[in-house]
Structure formats: C-alpha cells, structure tokens
Design a protein around this motif. Structure first.
Motif, mmCIF file in Angstrom:
data_model
loop_
_atom_site.group_PDB
_atom_site.id
_atom_site.type_symbol
_atom_site.label_atom_id
_atom_site.label_comp_id
_atom_site.label_asym_id
_atom_site.label_seq_id
_atom_site.Cartn_x
_atom_site.Cartn_y
_atom_site.Cartn_z
ATOM 1 N N ARG A 69 0.824 -1.210 0.000
ATOM 2 C CA ARG A 69 0.000 0.000 0.000
ATOM 3 C C ARG A 69 0.859 1.262 0.000
ATOM 4 O O ARG A 69 0.522 2.254 -0.649
ATOM 5 C CB ARG A 69 -0.948 -0.026 1.203
ATOM 6 C CG ARG A 69 -2.033 -1.099 1.053
ATOM 7 C CD ARG A 69 -2.659 -1.464 2.371
ATOM 8 N NE ARG A 69 -3.497 -0.401 2.889
ATOM 9 C CZ ARG A 69 -4.050 -0.419 4.102
ATOM 10 N NH1 ARG A 69 -3.855 -1.456 4.905
ATOM 11 N NH2 ARG A 69 -4.813 0.576 4.509
ATOM 12 N N MET A 70 1.984 1.212 0.708
ATOM 13 C CA MET A 70 2.903 2.352 0.699
ATOM 14 C C MET A 70 3.550 2.510 -0.659
ATOM 15 O O MET A 70 3.699 3.628 -1.185
ATOM 16 C CB MET A 70 3.968 2.147 1.777
ATOM 17 C CG MET A 70 4.831 3.384 2.039
ATOM 18 S SD MET A 70 3.860 4.741 2.709
ATOM 19 C CE MET A 70 4.082 5.971 1.426
ATOM 20 N N ASP A 71 3.928 1.398 -1.268
ATOM 21 C CA ASP A 71 4.529 1.429 -2.604
ATOM 22 C C ASP A 71 3.572 2.063 -3.607
ATOM 23 O O ASP A 71 3.974 2.875 -4.444
ATOM 24 C CB ASP A 71 4.891 -0.003 -3.025
ATOM 25 C CG ASP A 71 5.616 -0.051 -4.362
ATOM 26 O OD1 ASP A 71 6.629 0.656 -4.510
ATOM 27 O OD2 ASP A 71 5.160 -0.786 -5.256
ATOM 28 N N ARG A 72 2.299 1.712 -3.502
ATOM 29 C CA ARG A 72 1.303 2.272 -4.422
ATOM 30 C C ARG A 72 1.261 3.794 -4.329
ATOM 31 O O ARG A 72 1.278 4.490 -5.358
ATOM 32 C CB ARG A 72 -0.079 1.707 -4.087
ATOM 33 C CG ARG A 72 -1.208 2.367 -4.866
ATOM 34 C CD ARG A 72 -2.573 1.949 -4.355
ATOM 35 N NE ARG A 72 -3.650 2.582 -5.117
ATOM 36 C CZ ARG A 72 -4.934 2.417 -4.859
ATOM 37 N NH1 ARG A 72 -5.326 1.632 -3.870
ATOM 38 N NH2 ARG A 72 -5.853 3.028 -5.594
ATOM 39 N N GLU A 73 1.224 4.326 -3.108
ATOM 40 C CA GLU A 73 1.085 5.777 -2.964
ATOM 41 C C GLU A 73 2.349 6.510 -3.386
ATOM 42 O O GLU A 73 2.283 7.611 -3.945
ATOM 43 C CB GLU A 73 0.704 6.130 -1.525
ATOM 44 C CG GLU A 73 -0.611 5.536 -1.063
ATOM 45 C CD GLU A 73 -1.789 5.862 -1.975
ATOM 46 O OE1 GLU A 73 -1.785 6.933 -2.609
ATOM 47 O OE2 GLU A 73 -2.717 5.035 -2.061
ATOM 48 N N LEU A 74 3.507 5.914 -3.143
ATOM 49 C CA LEU A 74 4.743 6.523 -3.624
ATOM 50 C C LEU A 74 4.768 6.584 -5.152
ATOM 51 O O LEU A 74 5.146 7.589 -5.740
ATOM 52 C CB LEU A 74 5.957 5.757 -3.107
ATOM 53 C CG LEU A 74 6.396 6.034 -1.672
ATOM 54 C CD1 LEU A 74 7.509 5.086 -1.264
ATOM 55 C CD2 LEU A 74 6.843 7.490 -1.496
#
Length: 306
Positions: A69-74
């Motif tokens: 989920r963090m990778d997606r937002e980055l």
C-alpha cells in the motif's frame, strides 16, 4: 529520366548522411550516459524507504500488505509529476504559515502534509460542503469559533482554519490514543474510527480494515511527506526561484460595515481582485458587520501588483 534518378540518389545520400550525423550526436557516450538517464523521461520502480513514520509513529513495513500500500502511494504521487511540482511550489508559500501554528499547539509538524492531501494547498470545495485548505465542514467551523455564512466564511482564512484543525486533532489524539488514528479521524470522524476499532477488536490504524479513502489516507500523507522532503530521490528538479512565495502584507482593522470593497481596495492602491486574493474569507463584495465585530484584512505591501 536519368536526371531525376541522379537527383533522387543525391537526396537519398544527403538524408543518409544526416541520419548518420544525428545518430553520432545523439548516441550516449560513457560521459553523458548518466546525464541522459537523469534528464530523459524514464519510469522506474521505487524503493520504499525502510524507516517511514508518521508523527514519530513507525509504519510497519515488514507487513507485506502495508509495504504494498505504501509502494502504491509513492508510485502514484511520484509519477503524477505536474501535481507533484505544484505541491513543491505551494508548500514553499503556505508551510511557513502552517508550521508555527502546529508547533504552538504541540501538533506534530507532519500534519502539514495532511493539508496537502486534503486540498492540494488550495481553497478547495468538496461535494459534501467542506471548504478551504483544511477542508472544514460548516458545523465543525462554527463549533470551533469560525464565522461561516454567505458574507464571511473564515474556513478560507488559513491561519484561523489551521487553529481549528489543531483543536480537532488534539481532541482526536486524546480520544483515540495515537496521532495516526487522529489523522484517520480527520477523514472519517472520531466516532467512525472508534466504532471500527471496537468492531474489529484492534487498537491501531494499520490493523484496521477500512474503506478505500480512509484506508489510503495515512499512506498518502506519508508518501507526500517522503517526496516533498526528498525531491531529488523521486526525480523532481527545480530551482528555488521556481517556487511560489508569499507577498508581504500588513493587517488593517475593520470594525464597521463596508458597502463597496472595490472602492475600499482602491484606497490602498490595489483592486478588488487583489484584495480577495489575500482575504478569500470575504465572500461578497461588501461586509455586513451589523455587530461591529473586529476583522483584520491583509493588505499587500506597495509595489507587488503594479
């Protein structure tokens, strides 16, 4: 016929030479290869930093769901380049106003990035009726001392709206126990977050199953924090002079009605549009002020709007 053939052959030879010269000029050498990688448009997978946090509370990136989920937002916020550059530009203009108010109330500095994802640091208007940089609802504004009506809407006053946001966040932190949950409550409400925590028998944001918007909320904040704090790491290149800055202003007190803001503005060497740019909380071209309340208007210093 032979003349035409010779002419076509000559043109072909010229074209071939041109292509050869262009290829030699454009071919990356060892010396300029790295420069071309930086300056050309390329899309790269991103390395999620190991130690991300919000307001000092670590993000559990060892959890594969949290990492994805963090990778997606980055990725989303890195490769939305036009929006990203605007965030850098506006942050230079508005963070100096927001930061000292957060510090005064003991609210972590990271919450300035909440304002970024709420409104893009603009006086946005939501379908639900929220307004301003902090996207405050009418009832919340009035409950916290803001004047909200057709004539004056102090949700558009950045200083006063930041004060209200701080009060809300402090209450949420006291009720929910962490700054991450307080941030989530800014999106979903204290009652909504409390109910989900009870229903799912968990104590932290990262263990909650939430709807799409609130489920992405903290990740979006942390992504903007990471990108705005480390522009070069994410391919954003700009100079200091490319960023927006505040026009210096001074305050004047008004404790009467104003029948015509066009004429009022002209007294200070500006026009109505400039007056509104610096005082967006004035919603009509006049000020009723039947109660003779004290208002403070921002007037730009001379020479900036010649």
């Amino acid at each position: 016929m032979k003349i035409i053939q010779k002419a076509l052959a000559f043109v072909g030879l010229l074209s071939l030479c041109g292509l050869f010269i262009f290829a030699l000029q454009d071919a990356p050498t060892d010396e300029n290869f790295e420069t071309k990688l930086i300056n050309d448009y390329n899309v790269y997978a991103l390395q999620v930093p190991d130690n991300l946090n919000f307001a000092g509370e670590p993000m559990p990136l060892e959890n594969p769901d949290i990492l994805e989920r963090m990778d997606r937002e980055l990725l989303v916020n890195t490769y939305w380049q036009s929006n990203g550059l605007l965030m850098f530009k506006r942050a230079k203009k508005y963070f100096p106003i927001i930061e000292p108010i957060l510090a005064k109330h003991g609210v972590p500095d990271d919450f300035k990035y909440l304002a970024v994802i709420e409104s893009g640091l603009t006086n946005a208007v939501s379908p639900a009726g929220a307004r301003g940089v902090w996207q405050i609802m009418p009832a919340t504004g009035r409950e916290n001392g803001l004047e909200v009506n057709k004539n004056v809407d102090e949700r558009y006053n950045l200083e006063k709206a930041t004060e209200v946001a701080c009060k809300y966040l402090i209450r949420a932190k006291e009720q929910l126990g962490s700054w991450t949950l307080a941030a989530a409550a800014y999106n979903a409400g204290n009652a909504g977050v409390s109910r989900r925590l009870r229903e799912q028998d968990v104590t932290g944001y990262y263990d909650l199953l939430l709807g799409e918007e609130t489920g992405r909320y903290l990740f979006r904040i942390v992504a903007l924090k990471e990108i705005l704090s480390n522009p070069k790491n994410y391919g954003f290149n700009f100079r200091e002079k490319d960023l927006y800055t505040n026009v210096p202003t001074y305050k004047i007190e008004v404790d009467t009605a104003v029948t015509d803001f066009t004429k009022f503005a002209q007294r200070f060497g500006i026009n109505y549009k400039v007056l509104k740019l610096h005082n967006p909380w004035l919603r009509e071209p006049h000020l009723n002020n039947k109660s003779r309340k004290q208002y403070y208007l921002e007037i730009p210093q001379e020479g900036y709007y010649n």
